[in-house]
Design an enzyme around this catalytic site. Structure first.
Site, PDB file in Angstrom:
ATOM      1  N   ASP A 279       2.702  27.014  61.466  1.00 46.90           N
ATOM      2  CA  ASP A 279       3.925  27.483  60.808  1.00 46.90           C
ATOM      3  C   ASP A 279       3.786  27.393  59.290  1.00 46.90           C
ATOM      4  O   ASP A 279       3.063  26.547  58.770  1.00 46.90           O
ATOM      5  CB  ASP A 279       5.113  26.645  61.310  1.00 46.90           C
ATOM      6  CG  ASP A 279       6.443  27.316  61.025  1.00 46.90           C
ATOM      7  OD1 ASP A 279       6.460  28.528  60.731  1.00 46.90           O
ATOM      8  OD2 ASP A 279       7.470  26.612  61.086  1.00 46.90           O
TER       9      ASP A 279
ATOM     10  N   ASN B 184       9.762  35.701  68.126  1.00 49.90           N
ATOM     11  CA  ASN B 184       9.232  36.397  66.945  1.00 49.90           C
ATOM     12  C   ASN B 184       9.411  37.928  67.023  1.00 49.90           C
ATOM     13  O   ASN B 184       9.297  38.615  66.016  1.00 49.90           O
ATOM     14  CB  ASN B 184       7.755  36.059  66.701  1.00 49.90           C
ATOM     15  CG  ASN B 184       7.518  34.641  66.223  1.00 49.90           C
ATOM     16  OD1 ASN B 184       6.488  34.039  66.490  1.00 49.90           O
ATOM     17  ND2 ASN B 184       8.462  34.083  65.482  1.00 49.90           N
TER      18      ASN B 184
HETATM   19  C1  IPE Z   1       6.970  29.104  65.832  1.00 49.61           C
HETATM   20  O1  IPE Z   1       7.220  29.338  64.490  1.00 49.61           O
HETATM   21  C2  IPE Z   1       6.184  30.240  66.406  1.00 49.61           C
HETATM   22  C3  IPE Z   1       4.806  30.382  65.925  1.00 49.61           C
HETATM   23  C4  IPE Z   1       4.200  29.552  65.136  1.00 49.61           C
HETATM   24  C5  IPE Z   1       4.113  31.532  66.420  1.00 49.61           C
HETATM   25  P1  IPE Z   1       8.570  30.017  64.003  1.00 49.61           P
HETATM   26  O2  IPE Z   1       8.519  30.090  62.532  1.00 49.61           O
HETATM   27  O3  IPE Z   1       8.784  31.290  64.733  1.00 49.61           O
HETATM   28  O4  IPE Z   1       9.656  28.980  64.535  1.00 49.61           O
HETATM   29  P2  IPE Z   1      11.087  28.600  63.965  1.00 49.61           P
HETATM   30  O5  IPE Z   1      11.807  29.882  63.698  1.00 49.61           O
HETATM   31  O6  IPE Z   1      10.853  27.805  62.732  1.00 49.61           O
HETATM   32  O7  IPE Z   1      11.689  27.786  65.059  1.00 49.61           O
HETATM   33  C1  IPE Z   2       4.048  31.193  61.285  1.00 50.75           C
HETATM   34  O1  IPE Z   2       4.464  31.376  59.984  1.00 50.75           O
HETATM   35  C2  IPE Z   2       3.426  32.419  61.881  1.00 50.75           C
HETATM   36  C3  IPE Z   2       4.250  33.099  62.883  1.00 50.75           C
HETATM   37  C4  IPE Z   2       5.393  32.661  63.364  1.00 50.75           C
HETATM   38  C5  IPE Z   2       3.756  34.362  63.380  1.00 50.75           C
HETATM   39  P1  IPE Z   2       5.911  31.936  59.647  1.00 50.75           P
HETATM   40  O2  IPE Z   2       5.833  33.417  59.541  1.00 50.75           O
HETATM   41  O3  IPE Z   2       6.914  31.439  60.618  1.00 50.75           O
HETATM   42  O4  IPE Z   2       6.148  31.302  58.226  1.00 50.75           O
HETATM   43  P2  IPE Z   2       7.499  30.682  57.656  1.00 50.75           P
HETATM   44  O5  IPE Z   2       7.961  29.651  58.642  1.00 50.75           O
HETATM   45  O6  IPE Z   2       8.474  31.806  57.527  1.00 50.75           O
HETATM   46  O7  IPE Z   2       7.100  30.078  56.353  1.00 50.75           O
HETATM   47 MG    MG Z   3       8.081  29.785  60.676  1.00 43.20          MG
END
Ligand code: IPE
Ligand code: IPE
Ligand code: MG
Length: 259
Positions: A37, A85
């Site tokens: 993340d 997502n």
């Molecule tokens: C969790 O991260 C999913 C992945 C790393 C693929 P998110 O960024 O989607 O999760 P939330 O929204 O912080 O719960």
């Molecule tokens: C994790 O990074 C990757 C995926 C969920 C695909 P994020 O895209 O959630 O990054 P933040 O949490 O918005 O910084």
């Molecule tokens: Mg995220």
């Protein structure tokens, strides 16, 4: 690209290898699961579009896979795209899918060289066809890899996974293939996407969020948890070694009293 650990990483590898080799040491984890993340924030901090954070994150994936191989950890499972997502802007989803396809295509030689087999976990039929095609191609190309399984959780959600398992088990009972009294935790595990894999010993989440976001809810029942503020594109081998070192110092009691 062959793995050339920095002097700091090399020193971690030596210390961790010595620790896990000693007879009174705890075993190294067999399965590490990671919630990658913070890609979007990493890009935001640099005034870049979010997708550049995802792109930079691929280098971290390489680094962590190499670190896992060095420590002979046989299962690494990365959360790459959740069922939630799909709610992101179409342009971000499309760019992520393309990055994913490129990764699956371009990393085959590296995986073959390192004895890595690739597996996709999740509701894969929801992925665009061109991604499904490459996923299957990469899975087949690497299926003989004996040293490590790299699993990518894709269109993955734990509640979706458990719901499907319930439905599959109910069908078997209805068809007379299974008795209700025969439904054990092992039977449930066997109907999850992760069938055949050991449960994660260690769950890592980057970017400092204290939540599990629908990831491996059944499987992490007794996993140790490590959360770091570091954003995924900044998370590299040395940080992974720190997490493993911390894991090795934990006392896993599984509800019992230490004797
Ligand atoms: C969790 O991260 C999913 C992945 C790393 C693929 P998110 O960024 O989607 O999760 P939330 O929204 O912080 O719960
Ligand atoms: C994790 O990074 C990757 C995926 C969920 C695909 P994020 O895209 O959630 O990054 P933040 O949490 O918005 O910084
Ligand atoms: Mg995220």
């Amino acid at each position: 690209m062959p793995y050339h650990p920095s002097p700091e990483a090399q020193s971690w590898i030596e210390r961790l290898t010595a620790r896990t080799a000693s007879p009174d040491s705890k075993p190294s984890p067999q399965h590490v699961a990671i919630i990658m993340d913070g890609n979007g924030r990493w890009a935001g901090e640099r005034g870049l579009p979010r997708i550049e954070g995802h792109r930079a994150g691929i280098q971290s994936v390489r680094s962590i896979a190499q670190a896992c191989r060095k420590l002979n950890i046989p299962y690494l499972t990365l959360y790459a795209f959740s069922t939630e997502n799909w709610k992101r802007p179409r342009s971000e989803v499309a760019a992520l899918m393309k990055l994913l396809r490129d990764f699956l295509r371009d990393e085959i030689p590296e995986m073959l060289e390192n004895g890595i087999r690739l597996r996709g976990l999740g509701n894969l039929s929801q992925l665009p066809l061109y991604v499904q095609y490459q996923l299957e191609k990469t899975r087949r190309a690497t299926q003989a890899g004996r040293d490590m399984q790299l699993s990518l959780a894709l269109s993955y959600g734990s509640r979706d996974e458990i719901t499907r398992a319930c439905a599959a088990i109910a069908r078997k009972v209805k068809d007379g293939k299974l008795r209700t009294s025969e439904i054990t935790p092992e039977v449930v595990s066997d109907h999850l996407y992760t069938t055949g894999m050991p449960d994660p010993d260690l769950l890592i989440r980057t970017s400092g969020e204290f939540r599990v976001s629908n990831y491996l809810l059944w499987q992490i029942a007794y996993a140790e948890v490590w959360i770091t503020e570091r954003l995924w594109p900044d998370f590299r081998d040395v940080h992974f070694y720190q997490a493993i070192s911390d894991y090795l110092s934990r006392d896993r009691r599984y509800g019992a009293v230490r004797t």
